[in-house]
Design a protein around this motif. Structure first.
Motif, PDB file in Angstrom:
ATOM      1  N   TYR A 204       0.783  -1.228   0.000  1.00 26.33           N
ATOM      2  CA  TYR A 204       0.000   0.000   0.000  1.00 26.33           C
ATOM      3  C   TYR A 204       0.823   1.290   0.000  1.00 26.33           C
ATOM      4  O   TYR A 204       0.716   2.097  -0.913  1.00 26.33           O
ATOM      5  N   TYR A 205       1.616   1.522   1.035  1.00 23.79           N
ATOM      6  CA  TYR A 205       2.329   2.793   1.152  1.00 23.79           C
ATOM      7  C   TYR A 205       3.491   2.635   2.133  1.00 23.79           C
ATOM      8  O   TYR A 205       3.605   1.618   2.825  1.00 23.79           O
ATOM      9  N   ASP A 206       4.345   3.642   2.172  1.00 25.49           N
ATOM     10  CA  ASP A 206       5.497   3.626   3.076  1.00 25.49           C
ATOM     11  C   ASP A 206       5.015   3.828   4.508  1.00 25.49           C
ATOM     12  O   ASP A 206       4.748   4.952   4.937  1.00 25.49           O
ATOM     13  N   CYS A 207       4.916   2.753   5.244  1.00 28.75           N
ATOM     14  CA  CYS A 207       4.388   2.778   6.599  1.00 28.75           C
ATOM     15  C   CYS A 207       5.542   2.896   7.594  1.00 28.75           C
ATOM     16  O   CYS A 207       6.237   1.919   7.875  1.00 28.75           O
ATOM     17  N   THR A 208       5.758   4.094   8.098  1.00 28.29           N
ATOM     18  CA  THR A 208       6.805   4.301   9.101  1.00 28.29           C
ATOM     19  C   THR A 208       6.376   3.670  10.426  1.00 28.29           C
ATOM     20  O   THR A 208       5.217   3.309  10.613  1.00 28.29           O
ATOM     21  N   TYR A 209       7.327   3.589  11.361  1.00 26.13           N
ATOM     22  CA  TYR A 209       6.982   3.036  12.677  1.00 26.13           C
ATOM     23  C   TYR A 209       5.978   3.936  13.385  1.00 26.13           C
ATOM     24  O   TYR A 209       5.103   3.448  14.118  1.00 26.13           O
ATOM     25  N   GLU A 210       6.082   5.234  13.175  1.00 29.94           N
ATOM     26  CA  GLU A 210       5.134   6.150  13.797  1.00 29.94           C
ATOM     27  C   GLU A 210       3.726   5.921  13.258  1.00 29.94           C
ATOM     28  O   GLU A 210       2.749   5.866  14.019  1.00 29.94           O
ATOM     29  N   ILE A 211       3.616   5.797  11.929  1.00 31.68           N
ATOM     30  CA  ILE A 211       2.314   5.519  11.327  1.00 31.68           C
ATOM     31  C   ILE A 211       1.789   4.170  11.810  1.00 31.68           C
ATOM     32  O   ILE A 211       0.604   4.017  12.129  1.00 31.68           O
ATOM     33  N   HIS A 212       2.696   3.200  11.887  1.00 31.46           N
ATOM     34  CA  HIS A 212       2.293   1.848  12.281  1.00 31.46           C
ATOM     35  C   HIS A 212       1.691   1.835  13.686  1.00 31.46           C
ATOM     36  O   HIS A 212       0.661   1.181  13.935  1.00 31.46           O
ATOM     37  N   THR A 213       2.293   2.556  14.613  1.00 29.34           N
ATOM     38  CA  THR A 213       1.761   2.589  15.975  1.00 29.34           C
ATOM     39  C   THR A 213       0.415   3.323  16.024  1.00 29.34           C
ATOM     40  O   THR A 213      -0.450   2.961  16.822  1.00 29.34           O
ATOM     41  N   CYS A 214       0.249   4.318  15.187  1.00 33.47           N
ATOM     42  CA  CYS A 214      -1.045   5.009  15.130  1.00 33.47           C
ATOM     43  C   CYS A 214      -2.138   4.078  14.613  1.00 33.47           C
ATOM     44  O   CYS A 214      -3.260   4.059  15.137  1.00 33.47           O
ATOM     45  N   ILE A 215      -1.805   3.309  13.572  1.00 30.31           N
ATOM     46  CA  ILE A 215      -2.759   2.333  13.040  1.00 30.31           C
ATOM     47  C   ILE A 215      -3.100   1.309  14.116  1.00 30.31           C
ATOM     48  O   ILE A 215      -4.262   0.926  14.289  1.00 30.31           O
ATOM     49  N   ALA A 216      -2.084   0.881  14.857  1.00 28.35           N
ATOM     50  CA  ALA A 216      -2.282  -0.156  15.873  1.00 28.35           C
ATOM     51  C   ALA A 216      -3.281   0.275  16.939  1.00 28.35           C
ATOM     52  O   ALA A 216      -4.043  -0.563  17.463  1.00 28.35           O
ATOM     53  N   GLU A 217      -3.300   1.541  17.258  1.00 26.66           N
ATOM     54  CA  GLU A 217      -4.243   2.016  18.267  1.00 26.66           C
ATOM     55  C   GLU A 217      -5.683   1.786  17.821  1.00 26.66           C
ATOM     56  O   GLU A 217      -6.575   1.526  18.634  1.00 26.66           O
ATOM     57  N   MET A 218      -5.924   1.862  16.512  1.00 25.17           N
ATOM     58  CA  MET A 218      -7.272   1.651  15.994  1.00 25.17           C
ATOM     59  C   MET A 218      -7.735   0.215  16.192  1.00 25.17           C
ATOM     60  O   MET A 218      -8.944  -0.045  16.245  1.00 25.17           O
ATOM     61  N   TYR A 219      -6.785  -0.725  16.306  1.00 24.42           N
ATOM     62  CA  TYR A 219      -7.166  -2.121  16.496  1.00 24.42           C
ATOM     63  C   TYR A 219      -7.846  -2.337  17.844  1.00 24.42           C
ATOM     64  O   TYR A 219      -8.485  -3.371  18.060  1.00 24.42           O
ATOM     65  N   VAL A 220      -7.719  -1.354  18.730  1.00 25.07           N
ATOM     66  CA  VAL A 220      -8.342  -1.438  20.047  1.00 25.07           C
ATOM     67  C   VAL A 220      -9.470  -0.422  20.198  1.00 25.07           C
ATOM     68  O   VAL A 220     -10.526  -0.724  20.736  1.00 25.07           O
ATOM     69  N   THR A 221      -9.245   0.800  19.678  1.00 28.76           N
ATOM     70  CA  THR A 221     -10.209   1.877  19.903  1.00 28.76           C
ATOM     71  C   THR A 221     -11.351   1.901  18.896  1.00 28.76           C
ATOM     72  O   THR A 221     -12.437   2.396  19.213  1.00 28.76           O
ATOM     73  N   ASP A 222     -11.132   1.406  17.696  1.00 30.94           N
ATOM     74  CA  ASP A 222     -12.191   1.366  16.686  1.00 30.94           C
ATOM     75  C   ASP A 222     -12.911   0.031  16.802  1.00 30.94           C
ATOM     76  O   ASP A 222     -12.306  -1.028  16.639  1.00 30.94           O
ATOM     77  N   GLU A 223     -14.208   0.073  17.080  1.00 29.77           N
ATOM     78  CA  GLU A 223     -14.942  -1.160  17.359  1.00 29.77           C
ATOM     79  C   GLU A 223     -14.959  -2.117  16.174  1.00 29.77           C
ATOM     80  O   GLU A 223     -15.043  -3.336  16.358  1.00 29.77           O
ATOM     81  N   ARG A 224     -14.852  -1.609  14.966  1.00 28.48           N
ATOM     82  CA  ARG A 224     -14.875  -2.495  13.806  1.00 28.48           C
ATOM     83  C   ARG A 224     -13.568  -3.270  13.685  1.00 28.48           C
ATOM     84  O   ARG A 224     -13.565  -4.484  13.447  1.00 28.48           O
ATOM     85  N   PHE A 225     -12.434  -2.584  13.864  1.00 28.65           N
ATOM     86  CA  PHE A 225     -11.154  -3.293  13.866  1.00 28.65           C
ATOM     87  C   PHE A 225     -11.099  -4.265  15.041  1.00 28.65           C
ATOM     88  O   PHE A 225     -10.620  -5.395  14.907  1.00 28.65           O
ATOM     89  N   ALA A 226     -11.545  -3.806  16.216  1.00 27.08           N
ATOM     90  CA  ALA A 226     -11.508  -4.655  17.402  1.00 27.08           C
ATOM     91  C   ALA A 226     -12.317  -5.929  17.181  1.00 27.08           C
ATOM     92  O   ALA A 226     -11.886  -7.035  17.538  1.00 27.08           O
TER      93      ALA A 226
END
Length: 252
Positions: A204-226
């Motif tokens: 998809y795109y150049d996913c830096t570690y900073e971006i990656h950790t931001c995405i990871a938060e959605m796996y818990v806070t966004d009910e659809r990802f969770a």
């Protein structure tokens, strides 16, 4: 002890009219009457009403409910076993739906260009286009979104199927590692988190570690990802988020 129709309606969360209808069609006839001729329900009637409402919640029409409850060969324990099986099927169906929604979100975020038939084959029975507006509002002005749109515009059905197979394979290995009891900050978990990041980079795109950790938060806070990760293995969204954070710290 007996209860009036109004009391039973309040207990069960139904209308008095519904109880009158059940009585009229013979589905739930109260066990007694008051001196004034008003309906009075006993505990057995309440048990039957509970069974009726459960089957109705699962989508059974009233005539089928009557057949089920009046079957002389089925005792109360058998009804509970049957309901447990039906409820388990419903849970599995909802888990599949949650997975399909996750697929749909990912597909639209990446600008999928498949026909309706191809989208159904790759992503299941949910239309990725349903999430287009939300995705564009949230990420439309980011470089990552623009890059993913550009890169995925040429993806074919086979490309998407290969990508989905890789994602599913990685998810299965993460779930298996959880089953061994390995901590989220173990080397093995962090290696899988890094592989997760590299998938995003490759597809998809150049996913830096900073971006990656931001995405990871959605796996818990966004009910659809969770819900998507919970359907794979309970607690997986939190586990993957923690592994991604640990991996980012390791790489600093």
């Amino acid at each position: 002890m007996s209860y009036s129709v109004g009391q039973v309606a309040a207990f069960a969360g139904v209308t008095v009219r519904t109880l009158h209808h059940y009585d009229e069609i013979g589905l739930l006839s109260p066990g007694g009457r008051s001196h004034a001729g008003h309906r009075r329900y006993d505990d057995g009637d309440l048990d039957r009403l509970q069974q009726i409402l459960f089957y109705r919640e699962l989508g059974f029409p009233l005539d089928e409910v009557a057949v089920l409850l009046d079957d002389p060969g089925v005792d109360p324990a058998e009804h509970l076993r049957r309901q447990h099986g039906l409820l388990t099927e419903r849970i599995e169906q909802l888990q599949r739906m949650a997975t399909a929604v996750e697929h749909a979100m990912e597909a639209k975020k990446m600008g999928i260009k498949l026909t309706p038939e191809e989208k159904f084959e790759v992503f299941g029975d949910f239309d990725p286009d349903e999430h287009a507006e939300e995705v564009e509002q949230r990420w439309g002005d980011t470089d990552a979104y623009k890059e993913s749109q550009r890169r995925t515009a040429s993806y074919t059905k086979d490309d998407w199927q290969r990508i989905q197979d890789e994602i599913n394979g990685l998810n299965a290995r993460i779930a298996a590692l959880m089953g061994t009891g390995a901590a989220a900050d173990s080397p093995e978990a962090m290696d899988l988190a890094e592989e997760h990041r590299q998938q995003i980079v490759r597809f998809y795109y150049d996913c830096t570690y900073e971006i990656h950790t931001c995405i990871a938060e959605m796996y818990v806070t966004d009910e659809r990802f969770a819900a998507y990760y919970e359907a794979i293995r309970p607690g997986m969204g939190t586990y993957l988020r923690d592994a991604i954070h640990a991996n980012a710290v390791r790489k600093v």
